[in-house]
Scaffold this motif. Structure first.
Motif, PDB file in Angstrom:
ATOM      1  N   TRP A  32       0.840  -1.196   0.000  1.00 17.39           N
ATOM      2  CA  TRP A  32       0.000   0.000   0.000  1.00 17.39           C
ATOM      3  C   TRP A  32       0.878   1.249   0.000  1.00 17.39           C
ATOM      4  O   TRP A  32       1.735   1.428   0.829  1.00 17.39           O
ATOM      5  CB  TRP A  32      -0.924  -0.020   1.218  1.00 17.39           C
ATOM      6  N   MET A  33       0.603   2.126  -0.955  1.00 19.68           N
ATOM      7  CA  MET A  33       1.439   3.294  -1.137  1.00 19.68           C
ATOM      8  C   MET A  33       1.132   4.358  -0.105  1.00 19.68           C
ATOM      9  O   MET A  33      -0.015   4.767   0.063  1.00 19.68           O
ATOM     10  CB  MET A  33       1.197   3.866  -2.542  1.00 19.68           C
ATOM     11  N   GLN A  34       2.153   4.818   0.585  1.00 17.47           N
ATOM     12  CA  GLN A  34       2.109   5.964   1.469  1.00 17.47           C
ATOM     13  C   GLN A  34       0.912   5.951   2.407  1.00 17.47           C
ATOM     14  O   GLN A  34       0.091   6.868   2.394  1.00 17.47           O
ATOM     15  CB  GLN A  34       2.093   7.252   0.635  1.00 17.47           C
ATOM     16  N   THR A  53      -5.060   5.070   3.259  1.00 16.52           N
ATOM     17  CA  THR A  53      -4.271   5.413   2.071  1.00 16.52           C
ATOM     18  C   THR A  53      -5.080   6.388   1.226  1.00 16.52           C
ATOM     19  O   THR A  53      -6.309   6.284   1.127  1.00 16.52           O
ATOM     20  CB  THR A  53      -3.920   4.175   1.225  1.00 16.52           C
ATOM     21  N   PRO A  63      -5.145   8.868  -2.602  1.00 19.19           N
ATOM     22  CA  PRO A  63      -4.637   8.866  -3.979  1.00 19.19           C
ATOM     23  C   PRO A  63      -3.283   9.571  -4.083  1.00 19.19           C
ATOM     24  O   PRO A  63      -2.974  10.484  -3.324  1.00 19.19           O
ATOM     25  CB  PRO A  63      -5.721   9.632  -4.748  1.00 19.19           C
ATOM     26  N   SER A  64      -2.480   9.121  -5.032  1.00 14.04           N
ATOM     27  CA  SER A  64      -1.189   9.756  -5.293  1.00 14.04           C
ATOM     28  C   SER A  64      -1.349  10.807  -6.387  1.00 14.04           C
ATOM     29  O   SER A  64      -2.242  10.725  -7.227  1.00 14.04           O
ATOM     30  CB  SER A  64      -0.161   8.699  -5.710  1.00 14.04           C
ATOM     31  N   GLN A  65      -0.446  11.791  -6.373  1.00 13.54           N
ATOM     32  CA  GLN A  65      -0.504  12.892  -7.323  1.00 13.54           C
ATOM     33  C   GLN A  65       0.826  12.984  -8.064  1.00 13.54           C
ATOM     34  O   GLN A  65       1.892  12.899  -7.458  1.00 13.54           O
ATOM     35  CB  GLN A  65      -0.762  14.214  -6.591  1.00 13.54           C
ATOM     36  N   ASP A  66       0.759  13.171  -9.382  1.00 13.20           N
ATOM     37  CA  ASP A  66       1.972  13.423 -10.158  1.00 13.20           C
ATOM     38  C   ASP A  66       1.617  14.277 -11.365  1.00 13.20           C
ATOM     39  O   ASP A  66       0.496  14.797 -11.462  1.00 13.20           O
ATOM     40  CB  ASP A  66       2.664  12.119 -10.569  1.00 13.20           C
ATOM     41  N   GLU A  81      -4.067  12.393 -10.942  1.00 13.66           N
ATOM     42  CA  GLU A  81      -4.276  11.623  -9.721  1.00 13.66           C
ATOM     43  C   GLU A  81      -4.487  10.150 -10.047  1.00 13.66           C
ATOM     44  O   GLU A  81      -5.090   9.796 -11.061  1.00 13.66           O
ATOM     45  CB  GLU A  81      -5.500  12.177  -8.981  1.00 13.66           C
ATOM     46  N   ASP A  82      -3.986   9.295  -9.154  1.00 12.89           N
ATOM     47  CA  ASP A  82      -4.145   7.854  -9.326  1.00 12.89           C
ATOM     48  C   ASP A  82      -4.423   7.220  -7.965  1.00 12.89           C
ATOM     49  O   ASP A  82      -3.973   7.724  -6.928  1.00 12.89           O
ATOM     50  CB  ASP A  82      -2.884   7.246  -9.942  1.00 12.89           C
ATOM     51  N   GLY A  83      -5.137   6.096  -7.968  1.00 11.51           N
ATOM     52  CA  GLY A  83      -5.460   5.438  -6.703  1.00 11.51           C
ATOM     53  C   GLY A  83      -6.761   5.943  -6.129  1.00 11.51           C
ATOM     54  O   GLY A  83      -7.500   6.698  -6.764  1.00 11.51           O
TER      55      GLY A  83
END
Length: 329
Positions: free
Chosen positions: A107-109, A169, A171-174, A178-180
């Motif tokens: 699980w991310m972050q 958890t 969502p991730s941002q780049d 956004e993803d997740g």
């Protein structure tokens, strides 16, 4: 002279005995140093192992884990731990470390639940002019987060309560957006609550009028995001329409069999809350292993999905959205 000789002989007889006893004491002390270890040293080593295995921000040790570790220590009068007890203690630490490390790699972050709270969630809702979360049990935490901060998604305000020892958890941002998704869970035990936006579904004016087929398709989409070959025998067992804060939700009970990569089949049961906010359909689904659902988690999962709220209409999210990120360096 006779007295002196007697004293000399007694001294010669006593000295070997004294040396033998002292030698035994030295041997015993040396043996004790090998077979025992001070409790403070052992605990320090265990804590260091946990710190190395996974970042401190990636998990929150539950009170049950702490209790199980604490109960495994059998202290003697001189604050030392026997070899047998130490072996069991270290086995327990290794098991806990493996579970935590496994969760942190998947699980991310994740963020600890203590970073959230019902008061913080209600303050976030109030900032948008929305009512407080209702029906969150005592001892639960809660979140109110924006899903869709990136330009590739339509923003939604998502809120729900969850057990205090669960991990969150986001969502991730780049640069791609956004993803997740928003998720909370006790991952090592397979208990999760996951937010999901049904793709290619428009606004539904009255979610209560939808049939079981509609909810079946929505939930299958939610549980099979990693592929259609990860489940079988999906079935909806009950639907229950509810209205909360002038919005309509459908509480859906379901069960299915999870197919693992190792070839095992795991029966799971869960409950979901489905609604339609803004221009789409959203749901929060929560599930656990069937045996845990029956004996422990059903009440927890129902409380989670019953507290679920999703908002969009008439809200200005500009203050919470991420500015467009440039690819120029």
């Amino acid at each position: 002279v006779s007295d002196s000789l007697d004293r000399s002989m007694k001294h010669k007889k006593i000295k070997p005995e004294t040396e033998r006893v002292r030698g035994e004491n030295i041997h015993n002390n040396h043996h004790r140093q090998i077979t025992t270890m001070p409790a403070s040293s052992l605990l320090s080593a265990a804590c260091a192992a946990l710190a190395i295995a996974t970042p401190s921000s990636a998990f929150v040790p539950s009170t049950s884990n702490y209790a199980s570790i604490k109960s495994s220590l059998s202290m003697s009068d001189d604050s030392e731990i026997s070899t047998t007890t130490r072996r069991g203690f270290m086995d327990g630490v290794a098991t806990a470390t493996a579970a935590i490390a496994g969760a942190s790699t998947v699980w991310m972050q994740p963020s600890p639940a203590m970073a959230y709270g019902l008061g913080k969630a209600n303050d976030k809702l109030a900032s948008y002019g929305l009512p407080n979360l209702a029906g969150v049990p005592n001892g639960y935490s809660a979140l109110a987060e924006i899903y869709g901060k990136g330009a590739n998604r339509t923003p939604l305000l998502v809120a729900f309560g969850f057990p205090l020892d669960w991990v969150v958890t986001l969502p991730s941002q780049d640069v791609n957006g956004e993803d997740g998704t928003i998720q909370a869970g006790e991952y090592a035990k397979g208990d999760t609550a996951t937010f999901y936006v049904v793709p290619n579904e428009g606004k539904v004016e009255n979610i209560h009028e939808k049939d079981k087929g509609f909810f079946k398709d929505a939930l299958i989409g939610a549980i099979s995001q990693k592929g259609s070959n990860v489940y079988q025998d999906f079935k909806i067992t009950k639907v229950d329409p509810v209205t909360a804060d002038n919005s309509k939700y459908m509480i859906v009970d379901f069960k299915y069999t999870l197919l693992t990569g190792a070839g095992f089949e795991v029966e799971r049961k869960g409950v979901a809350s489905v609604t339609s906010a803004g221009d789409g359909v959203q749901l929060l689904w929560s599930a656990s292993i069937a045996a845990r659902y029956k004996n422990k988690t059903e009440g927890q999962l129902r409380s989670i999905v019953q507290s679920f709220r999703c908002y969009s209409d008439g809200l200005n999210f500009s203050a919470d959205l991420r500015p467009a990120m440039s690819l120029d360096y």
